[in-house]
Design a protein around this motif. Structure first.
Motif, PDB file in Angstrom:
ATOM      1  N   PHE A 164       0.833  -1.203   0.000  1.00  0.00           N
ATOM      2  CA  PHE A 164       0.000   0.000   0.000  1.00  0.00           C
ATOM      3  C   PHE A 164       0.871   1.257   0.000  1.00  0.00           C
ATOM      4  O   PHE A 164       0.644   2.184  -0.782  1.00  0.00           O
ATOM      5  CB  PHE A 164      -0.935  -0.016   1.213  1.00  0.00           C
ATOM      6  N   SER A 165       1.857   1.286   0.870  1.00  0.00           N
ATOM      7  CA  SER A 165       2.754   2.440   0.965  1.00  0.00           C
ATOM      8  C   SER A 165       3.482   2.679  -0.356  1.00  0.00           C
ATOM      9  O   SER A 165       3.659   3.828  -0.793  1.00  0.00           O
ATOM     10  CB  SER A 165       3.756   2.214   2.098  1.00  0.00           C
ATOM     11  N   MET A 166       3.891   1.609  -1.003  1.00  0.00           N
ATOM     12  CA  MET A 166       4.612   1.735  -2.261  1.00  0.00           C
ATOM     13  C   MET A 166       3.703   2.288  -3.362  1.00  0.00           C
ATOM     14  O   MET A 166       4.128   3.113  -4.171  1.00  0.00           O
ATOM     15  CB  MET A 166       5.180   0.380  -2.660  1.00  0.00           C
ATOM     16  N   ILE A 167       2.455   1.863  -3.374  1.00  0.00           N
ATOM     17  CA  ILE A 167       1.497   2.372  -4.361  1.00  0.00           C
ATOM     18  C   ILE A 167       1.240   3.861  -4.125  1.00  0.00           C
ATOM     19  O   ILE A 167       1.236   4.664  -5.065  1.00  0.00           O
ATOM     20  CB  ILE A 167       0.189   1.549  -4.331  1.00  0.00           C
ATOM     21  N   VAL A 168       1.050   4.251  -2.870  1.00  0.00           N
ATOM     22  CA  VAL A 168       0.828   5.662  -2.539  1.00  0.00           C
ATOM     23  C   VAL A 168       2.048   6.497  -2.927  1.00  0.00           C
ATOM     24  O   VAL A 168       1.922   7.550  -3.565  1.00  0.00           O
ATOM     25  CB  VAL A 168       0.493   5.841  -1.037  1.00  0.00           C
ATOM     26  N   SER A 169       3.225   6.018  -2.565  1.00  0.00           N
ATOM     27  CA  SER A 169       4.456   6.735  -2.898  1.00  0.00           C
ATOM     28  C   SER A 169       4.627   6.851  -4.413  1.00  0.00           C
ATOM     29  O   SER A 169       4.964   7.917  -4.933  1.00  0.00           O
ATOM     30  CB  SER A 169       5.655   6.006  -2.284  1.00  0.00           C
ATOM     31  N   GLY A 170       4.386   5.756  -5.117  1.00  0.00           N
ATOM     32  CA  GLY A 170       4.490   5.782  -6.578  1.00  0.00           C
ATOM     33  C   GLY A 170       3.523   6.784  -7.185  1.00  0.00           C
ATOM     34  O   GLY A 170       3.879   7.530  -8.104  1.00  0.00           O
ATOM     35  N   GLY A 171       2.299   6.831  -6.655  1.00  0.00           N
ATOM     36  CA  GLY A 171       1.319   7.806  -7.134  1.00  0.00           C
ATOM     37  C   GLY A 171       1.769   9.233  -6.889  1.00  0.00           C
ATOM     38  O   GLY A 171       1.579  10.110  -7.743  1.00  0.00           O
ATOM     39  N   HIS A 172       2.388   9.459  -5.748  1.00  0.00           N
ATOM     40  CA  HIS A 172       2.898  10.791  -5.421  1.00  0.00           C
ATOM     41  C   HIS A 172       3.992  11.213  -6.411  1.00  0.00           C
ATOM     42  O   HIS A 172       4.003  12.340  -6.909  1.00  0.00           O
ATOM     43  CB  HIS A 172       3.417  10.789  -3.983  1.00  0.00           C
ATOM     44  N   TYR A 173       4.902  10.299  -6.705  1.00  0.00           N
ATOM     45  CA  TYR A 173       5.955  10.598  -7.673  1.00  0.00           C
ATOM     46  C   TYR A 173       5.374  10.848  -9.063  1.00  0.00           C
ATOM     47  O   TYR A 173       5.778  11.782  -9.754  1.00  0.00           O
ATOM     48  CB  TYR A 173       6.976   9.466  -7.741  1.00  0.00           C
ATOM     49  N   VAL A 174       4.430  10.008  -9.477  1.00  0.00           N
ATOM     50  CA  VAL A 174       3.818  10.180 -10.800  1.00  0.00           C
ATOM     51  C   VAL A 174       3.143  11.549 -10.890  1.00  0.00           C
ATOM     52  O   VAL A 174       3.299  12.266 -11.882  1.00  0.00           O
ATOM     53  CB  VAL A 174       2.823   9.035 -11.107  1.00  0.00           C
ATOM     54  N   LYS A 175       2.405  11.930  -9.858  1.00  0.00           N
ATOM     55  CA  LYS A 175       1.749  13.242  -9.830  1.00  0.00           C
ATOM     56  C   LYS A 175       2.787  14.360  -9.982  1.00  0.00           C
ATOM     57  O   LYS A 175       2.604  15.274 -10.797  1.00  0.00           O
ATOM     58  CB  LYS A 175       0.977  13.414  -8.526  1.00  0.00           C
ATOM     59  N   ASN A 176       3.872  14.278  -9.226  1.00  0.00           N
ATOM     60  CA  ASN A 176       4.927  15.302  -9.326  1.00  0.00           C
ATOM     61  C   ASN A 176       5.550  15.346 -10.713  1.00  0.00           C
ATOM     62  O   ASN A 176       5.791  16.420 -11.261  1.00  0.00           O
ATOM     63  CB  ASN A 176       6.010  15.065  -8.270  1.00  0.00           C
ATOM     64  N   TYR A 177       5.812  14.170 -11.274  1.00  0.00           N
ATOM     65  CA  TYR A 177       6.408  14.139 -12.617  1.00  0.00           C
ATOM     66  C   TYR A 177       5.442  14.666 -13.669  1.00  0.00           C
ATOM     67  O   TYR A 177       5.850  15.375 -14.594  1.00  0.00           O
ATOM     68  CB  TYR A 177       6.872  12.723 -12.982  1.00  0.00           C
ATOM     69  N   LEU A 178       4.162  14.329 -13.545  1.00  0.00           N
ATOM     70  CA  LEU A 178       3.183  14.841 -14.503  1.00  0.00           C
ATOM     71  C   LEU A 178       3.079  16.354 -14.432  1.00  0.00           C
ATOM     72  O   LEU A 178       2.966  17.022 -15.466  1.00  0.00           O
ATOM     73  CB  LEU A 178       1.814  14.194 -14.279  1.00  0.00           C
ATOM     74  N   GLU A 179       3.135  16.908 -13.215  1.00  0.00           N
ATOM     75  CA  GLU A 179       3.134  18.361 -13.069  1.00  0.00           C
ATOM     76  C   GLU A 179       4.378  18.980 -13.714  1.00  0.00           C
ATOM     77  O   GLU A 179       4.285  19.996 -14.397  1.00  0.00           O
ATOM     78  CB  GLU A 179       3.065  18.751 -11.584  1.00  0.00           C
ATOM     79  N   THR A 180       5.506  18.366 -13.523  1.00  0.00           N
ATOM     80  CA  THR A 180       6.753  18.854 -14.116  1.00  0.00           C
ATOM     81  C   THR A 180       6.690  18.761 -15.638  1.00  0.00           C
ATOM     82  O   THR A 180       7.045  19.714 -16.339  1.00  0.00           O
ATOM     83  CB  THR A 180       7.964  18.032 -13.611  1.00  0.00           C
ATOM     84  N   LEU A 181       6.236  17.634 -16.138  1.00  0.00           N
ATOM     85  CA  LEU A 181       6.197  17.424 -17.589  1.00  0.00           C
ATOM     86  C   LEU A 181       5.131  18.312 -18.250  1.00  0.00           C
ATOM     87  O   LEU A 181       5.263  18.658 -19.420  1.00  0.00           O
ATOM     88  CB  LEU A 181       5.976  15.958 -17.918  1.00  0.00           C
ATOM     89  N   GLY A 182       4.087  18.670 -17.501  1.00  0.00           N
ATOM     90  CA  GLY A 182       3.020  19.491 -18.060  1.00  0.00           C
ATOM     91  C   GLY A 182       3.317  20.979 -17.970  1.00  0.00           C
ATOM     92  O   GLY A 182       2.623  21.792 -18.604  1.00  0.00           O
ATOM     93  N   SER A 183       4.321  21.357 -17.199  1.00  0.00           N
ATOM     94  CA  SER A 183       4.630  22.787 -17.054  1.00  0.00           C
ATOM     95  C   SER A 183       5.366  23.312 -18.270  1.00  0.00           C
ATOM     96  O   SER A 183       5.863  22.561 -19.093  1.00  0.00           O
ATOM     97  CB  SER A 183       5.467  23.012 -15.789  1.00  0.00           C
ATOM     98  N   ASP A 184       5.441  24.634 -18.358  1.00  0.00           N
ATOM     99  CA  ASP A 184       6.099  25.263 -19.507  1.00  0.00           C
ATOM    100  C   ASP A 184       7.584  25.488 -19.293  1.00  0.00           C
ATOM    101  O   ASP A 184       8.223  26.191 -20.067  1.00  0.00           O
ATOM    102  CB  ASP A 184       5.442  26.608 -19.819  1.00  0.00           C
ATOM    103  N   LYS A 185       8.145  24.939 -18.233  1.00  0.00           N
ATOM    104  CA  LYS A 185       9.559  25.154 -17.927  1.00  0.00           C
ATOM    105  C   LYS A 185      10.453  24.560 -18.970  1.00  0.00           C
ATOM    106  O   LYS A 185      10.244  23.550 -19.539  1.00  0.00           O
ATOM    107  CB  LYS A 185       9.896  24.574 -16.554  1.00  0.00           C
TER     108      LYS A 185
END
Length: 185
Positions: A164-185
């Motif tokens: 469970f912890s690994m799934i939550v952590s993985g989701g957190h990383y995916v969310k952060n990466y998606l935000e980074t990849l979706g930004s205009d930076k």
């Protein structure tokens, strides 16, 4: 992308401690799986953890952080964790689920991390949920090693909590990466 493979980026005390952690993996596996000396395997795992704590402390407090270290340190951690999960899978059949989630999470995180590095030219460190997950994994590994006769229901419960912890952590990383990849930076 910056050149992270410069001599001054690699030959640092924190990175040498990460290298020492990598070198301990075969010894820990041998102690656990071949010699079945669980207390010594746990002791060496504890020493490995201490080098991880030390390398992070030294890197931050003595200004020895490096982009190379931000990549190398987690690789040493993940290889240590994977080795121990495979060792424990000999005794605990449910460990295969944790290994599967671990593999999928690491493949996704590595792939998304490479895209994020390519886009931002920035290597980021771990997020809080990843640190909690790592702590839970090491706690579970330690308990399963030190208590080899633990009731299987409790062992499976610990493994489930890690899943469970690994799934939550993985989701957190995916969310952060998606935000980074979706930004205009």
């Amino acid at each position: 992308m910056r050149n992270i493979f410069k001599k001054d980026q690699i030959l640092t005390i924190p990175n040498l401690l990460s290298l020492a952690r990598l070198a301990m993996i075969p010894l820990i596996i041998w102690l656990y799986a071949v010699k079945q000396n669980y207390s010594m395997a746990l002791f060496m795992l504890f020493v490995s953890w201490l080098t991880d704590v030390a390398d992070g402390f030294i890197a931050r407090h003595f200004n020895m952080t490096s982009d190379f270290g931000k990549i190398f340190d987690p690789v040493a951690d993940k290889l240590t964790q994977a080795a121990m999960l495979f060792c424990l899978a000999i005794r605990y059949r449910r460990m295969k689920y944790l290994i599967g989630i671990f593999a999928v999470k690491e493949i996704i995180m590595s792939t998304m991390g490479l895209f994020a590095i390519h886009k931002t030219d920035e290597i980021r460190g771990a997020v809080w949920s990843g640190k909690i997950n790592t702590g839970l994994i090491y706690l579970t590994i330690g308990l399963l090693i030190i208590m080899p006769n633990m009731d299987i229901r409790y062992a499976n419960g610990l493994i489930s909590i890690c899943c469970f912890s690994m799934i939550v952590s993985g989701g957190h990383y995916v969310k952060n990466y998606l935000e980074t990849l979706g930004s205009d930076k």
